[in-house]
Design an enzyme around this catalytic site. Structure first.
Site: not given
Ligand SMILES: Nc1ncnc2c1ncn2[C@@H]1O[C@H](COP(=O)(O)OP(=O)(O)OP(=O)(O)O)[C@@H](O)[C@H]1O
Ligand SMILES: Nc1nc2c(ncn2[C@@H]2O[C@H](COP(=O)(O)O)[C@@H](O)[C@H]2O)c(=O)[nH]1
Length: 404
Positions: A144, A175, A268, A279
């Site tokens: 990820s 999202r 991000r 992750r």
């Protein structure tokens, strides 16, 4: 080349008078495969026809209702049935649309054998027949935050008619900016679990605490548009696809370092700190597996984005030498609405049954089944279609030409 007529419709009540109560109110055909007779019937309720299959096991003298897998034909007026290679029956439906008229009923393919073993019942599986072939899908995997989505978006933007994205299902929440049906099919866990049980998924995995999966339909829908399918899936998923019958190219994207990966996830900004740490923990194992398991054909390091993208294009033969025109999307087959079909080697001659139409070869076509690929639980691809030249005295297959 000797002609073997294989299409027949007969009164099965006369043939099987041992107490079997035929339930079909409409149309029926039967095909013998080894010691079994497959009776394919349609029930017409108002304007909707549904297809059903019953099996007569001659060795046991018993009728069996099989477990039916795959998507079956709907809404048609009748059908022809032809046995191919002792493991599947080609069913050509009457009065269907051009992209909905060729079907395959698998009775003893590898897939059916596996399912029989797994389910412990008699199994049959339907798949839709499609003209032409599909290009090898591309599986892109990696931890990820490594940049899979970014690279895929660049590819789709530069080659919009060439590539299509396999829209996965997931139980995670969307999202901001993510659209249902575009980025993912956002779904309830119970619904997804049922669909997995019903064999609708090519692969699935629990990733970072949520369920993700690629439906068979997601991949087939892209191929139906004549596009090359791109899958963005985790390493477990890639391993499952590698073990499946889907012939794909597998590319692993690795980060330049764990520090850079962490930085990208933070920048991000789509996950909480806790989710980012989860992750990153999973990333270590994924990188280890990605590099060692022999799943992947290629490993690309995504350090400088543009450089990585250029390398990806090179791998896919898109470095300027290959024409970027799309392949035409798969076309339908215009069949005479009522027809009879017969098999000669690997060719099926479909002739119009309309009387008084003058030229007997008008409306006749030949389906070449020598290069079939795939099958249930996806589509059967590789059908080629030829027109029969309008020679009134010709019933043979010499005067045929391929339809584009
Ligand atoms: N080479 C690169 N250098 C710097 N930043 C990059 C690079 N490649 C991608 N990024 C950035 O890293 C972030 C993560 O990229 P992206 O969302 O494409 O990752 P992903 O592998 O698809 O992640 P996930 O598996 O979670 O969906 C994005 O903000 C993207 O702009
Ligand atoms: N096995 C599968 N993995 C998938 C699928 N779709 C996405 N993914 C992977 O999940 C993680 C997380 O994705 P995110 O969108 O929540 O950031 C990422 O590694 C994807 O590649 C799938 O269908 N099957």
């Amino acid at each position: 080349m000797g002609e073997a007529p294989v299409f027949y419709v007969e009164n099965l009540k006369d043939r099987f008078s041992n107490g079997f109560n035929l339930r079909f109110k409409g149309f029926e055909t039967s095909v013998d495969v080894g010691d079994k007779t497959f009776v394919i019937g349609s029930n017409n309720n108002d304007s909707i026809s549904s297809i059903e299959v019953q099996i007569y096991d001659k060795s046991r003298g018993k009728w069996v209702i099989p477990t039916v897998l795959g998507t079956e034909p709907k809404r048609y007026e009748g059908h022809s049935a032809i046995l191919l290679n002792e493991d599947r029956i080609m069913v050509i439906t009457w009065g269907s649309t051009p992209d909905d008229c060729i079907w395959f009923l698998e009775v003893d393919t590898e897939y059916v054998k596996q399912q029989k073993k797994a389910l412990g019942t008699e199994v049959i599986a339907w798949s839709k027949g499609v003209r032409g072939d599909a290009e090898k899908p591309v599986v892109i995997s990696g931890p990820s935050g490594v940049g899979k989505g970014t690279l895929i978006n660049m590819l789709m933007k530069e080659f919009p008619t060439m590539f299509g994205f396999s829209v996965s299902h997931t139980t995670r929440t969307p999202r901001i900016m993510e659209k249902n049906g575009v980025h993912y099919h956002f779904t309830e866990r119970s619904i997804m679990e049922k669909d997995i049980k019903d064999g609708k998924f090519l692969e699935f995995a629990s990733v970072h605490g949520n369920l993700y999966g690629t439906s068979i339909e997601a991949v087939e829908a892209v191929a139906d548009l004549g596009k090359r399918c791109i899958l963005d899936i985790d390493v477990q998923g890639a391993k499952s696809v590698r073990a499946s019958s889907l012939d794909a190219i597998f590319i692993f994207i690795s980060p330049p370092s764990m520090a850079k990966l962490e930085e990208r996830l933070h920048l991000r900004g789509t996950e909480t700190e806790e989710q980012i740490q989860k992750r990153l923990r999973n990333a270590n194992a994924e990188i280890e597996q990605g590099k060692s398991l022999g799943i992947f054909d290629h490993i690309l390091c995504n350090d400088h984005l543009e450089k990585c993208y250029d390398n990806l294009k090179k791998l896919l033969g898109l470095d300027g030498t290959t024409p970027t025109n799309p392949k035409p999307s798969s076309k339908g087959i215009n069949l005479p609405s009522k027809h009879a079909a017969s098999k000669i080697n690997n060719k099926i001659l479909v002739k119009s049954e309309t009387l008084g139409s003058g030229n007997p070869s008008k409306n006749s076509i030949v389906l070449d089944v020598s290069l079939l690929k795939g099958g249930a639980p996806g589509r059967t691809r590789g059908l080629n279609v030829f027109a029969v030249d309008p020679n009134p005295f010709s019933d043979c297959l010499n005067g045929i030409h391929k339809l584009s």
